[in-house]
Write a protein that holds these residues in place. Sequence first.
Motif, PDB file in Angstrom:
ATOM      1  N   LEU A 214       0.854  -1.189   0.000  1.00 32.93           N
ATOM      2  CA  LEU A 214       0.000   0.000   0.000  1.00 32.93           C
ATOM      3  C   LEU A 214       0.888   1.236   0.000  1.00 32.93           C
ATOM      4  N   LEU A 215       0.591   2.188  -0.895  1.00 30.12           N
ATOM      5  CA  LEU A 215       1.303   3.461  -0.944  1.00 30.12           C
ATOM      6  C   LEU A 215       0.405   4.552  -0.385  1.00 30.12           C
ATOM      7  N   LEU A 225       5.404   3.516   2.419  1.00 28.83           N
ATOM      8  CA  LEU A 225       5.246   2.222   1.770  1.00 28.83           C
ATOM      9  C   LEU A 225       4.930   1.186   2.843  1.00 28.83           C
ATOM     10  N   MET A 226       3.716   0.640   2.788  1.00 29.45           N
ATOM     11  CA  MET A 226       3.235  -0.323   3.773  1.00 29.45           C
ATOM     12  C   MET A 226       3.185  -1.710   3.129  1.00 29.45           C
ATOM     13  N   LEU A 231       4.614  -0.556   8.257  1.00 28.19           N
ATOM     14  CA  LEU A 231       5.415   0.431   7.536  1.00 28.19           C
ATOM     15  C   LEU A 231       6.797  -0.137   7.242  1.00 28.19           C
ATOM     16  N   LYS A 232       7.154  -0.193   5.943  1.00 28.25           N
ATOM     17  CA  LYS A 232       8.449  -0.725   5.537  1.00 28.25           C
ATOM     18  C   LYS A 232       9.473   0.375   5.279  1.00 28.25           C
ATOM     19  N   THR A 233       9.052   1.435   4.623  1.00 30.70           N
ATOM     20  CA  THR A 233       9.980   2.515   4.307  1.00 30.70           C
ATOM     21  C   THR A 233       9.192   3.775   3.978  1.00 30.70           C
ATOM     22  N   THR A 234       9.910   4.875   3.921  1.00 26.36           N
ATOM     23  CA  THR A 234       9.333   6.155   3.517  1.00 26.36           C
ATOM     24  C   THR A 234      10.111   6.688   2.322  1.00 26.36           C
ATOM     25  N   ILE A 235       9.398   6.979   1.246  1.00 28.99           N
ATOM     26  CA  ILE A 235      10.015   7.503   0.029  1.00 28.99           C
ATOM     27  C   ILE A 235       9.852   9.014   0.023  1.00 28.99           C
ATOM     28  N   ARG A 262      16.851   7.646  -8.320  1.00 26.86           N
ATOM     29  CA  ARG A 262      16.131   6.984  -7.238  1.00 26.86           C
ATOM     30  C   ARG A 262      15.532   8.007  -6.296  1.00 26.86           C
ATOM     31  N   GLY A 263      14.326   7.735  -5.813  1.00 24.22           N
ATOM     32  CA  GLY A 263      13.764   8.542  -4.753  1.00 24.22           C
ATOM     33  C   GLY A 263      14.446   8.189  -3.453  1.00 24.22           C
ATOM     34  N   SER A 264      14.660   9.130  -2.598  1.00 29.27           N
ATOM     35  CA  SER A 264      15.276   8.882  -1.299  1.00 29.27           C
ATOM     36  C   SER A 264      14.343   8.031  -0.460  1.00 29.27           C
ATOM     37  N   GLN A 265      14.892   6.962   0.165  1.00 36.05           N
ATOM     38  CA  GLN A 265      14.073   6.035   0.934  1.00 36.05           C
ATOM     39  C   GLN A 265      14.642   5.901   2.331  1.00 36.05           C
ATOM     40  N   GLU A 266      13.752   5.837   3.307  1.00 37.81           N
ATOM     41  CA  GLU A 266      14.144   5.785   4.702  1.00 37.81           C
ATOM     42  C   GLU A 266      13.614   4.517   5.337  1.00 37.81           C
TER      43      GLU A 266
END
Length: 679
Positions: A214-215, A225-226, A231-235, A262-266
Amino acid sequence: FGLRKEVRDAIVHLDRKTVLYPAGAFLVSHDTETHQQKLTVLQKPNPPTAMAVSFRRQYLAVCLAGAAQDPSGNYIRTEGELPSVSIYDIKTHPMRRVRSLVCGDVASQEYVAATFSADERVVGVQGGGPDWTLVLFVIEKSKVLSIFRLGDSPGLLSVSSIAFHPEDSGVLAVVGRKALRFLRLHDKLLKAYGYQAGLQHMCCSLVWADHYTLLVGTEEGTILLMEEGELKTTIVIEDPDNKTGKAQQSGPATRSPSKSGRGSQEDPSAADEVGGSAPRHRRVTCFAMFNNSFACACGPDKIFLFQRSDNIHEFYLQRHRLLVCVPSPASLVSGRGQHTVTSLSADSSGSYLVLTTHTGQIFTNVIPSLDDSQVASSVFRPLHTQHHSGAVVSADVCFWKPFCATVARDRSFLLWDYDQHLLLLQHTFKEDLYCVALHPTGFHTAVAFTDSLRLYHVMMDTLSGYYEVRVRRCSSCKFSSGGQFLAAADGSVVAVVHTVALKRHLTLKGHAGKILGVAWHPSDLQVFATAADGGVLGWDVATGSLAFQLQTSHGCTYSHSYLSLDNKGAVMAGSAAHLVEVTGGQLMQEESVEDLSAVGVGAVKTLLAVGTSFGSMAFSRVPRSFASGPLKPTPAHAARVVAICVTRDEGCLLTCGEDGSIVVWMVEELPPDAPGGLV
């Protein structure tokens, strides 16, 4: 022409080349290749608030508010009226409504979002405040399946979007401001599960990327990003024009973006550090999925494209940035842009994107190849033409060409070709506009401003001014049939301007109140005027003397002149409460009516068209003594009708409303035994 911009998810794809959106009192099915339109009338006068299409594009859900709107746009609350959901079968021709769903346990007057289950048997709708009630309906039985009150959750501010799982019809997600919930249906009860930190996020939109991802778009310009409810990461979306977005990409938990885009991912631990420091106009307002990739609107005028990464640790790669329009210098300085994207849709083949904006515009663009480093076309173009973003205030048609000019509260002047259904010219002013008149040749136009009435040459792509008349806040102006004269309302007098000699020719007096409408005799020998004092006056242009004077029981706020069947000058005028017919200076008929706001007459085809304050049209015969029965309303606009223009050949009728929409009607001959009402 137009769009109901207040509707959530206002545009959807019905098939590869057909999109549907609400405009006026219709649902418009628009062919993106031929630009042909099919109109479906909304069955109720209540305004639509949200739309959704099912996964297999079999059904369309249109949420309607539980109360109609008055001419000013406020809800008219009636006891017992509830918000409803109309279900349309898209596959039938014409598209027809098959169900109307109502729940009596919703305190709000509207639904703010809708979604279909994967099996298309259940539709979910999200009610507004204060209770924020989520309702699931079984479509086939027209019954409520389950109810869940999100308003009982502490800290929740609002709910903006909902979405069913693409495979499991018992799972759906709900997002909003301080709201991010996963719900599971069990024994007709909805229960929350999964992620428990939803109160930490200010969410705007969501989309299911696949059966486990799920976005969620946020107000901070990030995408959560779920996976499997966690919650797996944040773009963080990279925008080279926004320094704030770059600053958020730093930190020990953030991977540095590579040159590939690439989008920054956390990681999840750093997601909470992305607070409300970003400006609100950076929010991610909507998504669209296509070919295992997605597009999202983030900030003004910008669409970002992401591609699924083959590396499981990178999730998605940011590939391209598309612009809704070329940014103006003022928008670059302010950072606010011109358009905020409100809905986004991709066709089934993943070839085209179509979007709507808060200004009521519809744009489209080809989806570029995500493997290419360069984009062939990075700027969107209008789907058909651009529209007014504010209420239309005046309109006029040309005698010699199929042209129609309109001006609106957004300070724009639009010149249309109503035969080819094209926008020929758009010109934006820096001052408020009050009325417009189009010269019979189509080469000149008159536009009224606060301090003057100005005459312009109509050029290829702009207007060029050449004369100015000192008339303040002119409420009505009209060129004569030959174009040599221009009549304009100047307070309680009529100013007649000679357009060849460029001088003020006459000043006609006689009214005691403010003049609201002027018109010409077809022979140009007389000019008529109606005023708020209820007077209908006619003057001889050659001598400037008063030809006739009539006093009606109410003030006249609109008028239309024509040549009667016995070759006499006639005027149809009135207000919201009455309609007056004057022929040859004699009062022929005065009748009581309700909520009329505009009038148009086709004398040869004996057509009388009147518009109402609620946006509907009514058609009858002229003179009214030929008609049988009362006026019958026909849906047309979503707000008050402000102008009705009949073309010289009487083959078309153009109506304009305060909702910014313009409707072109085809006029056909009536059989002798036809009733007075025409639909």
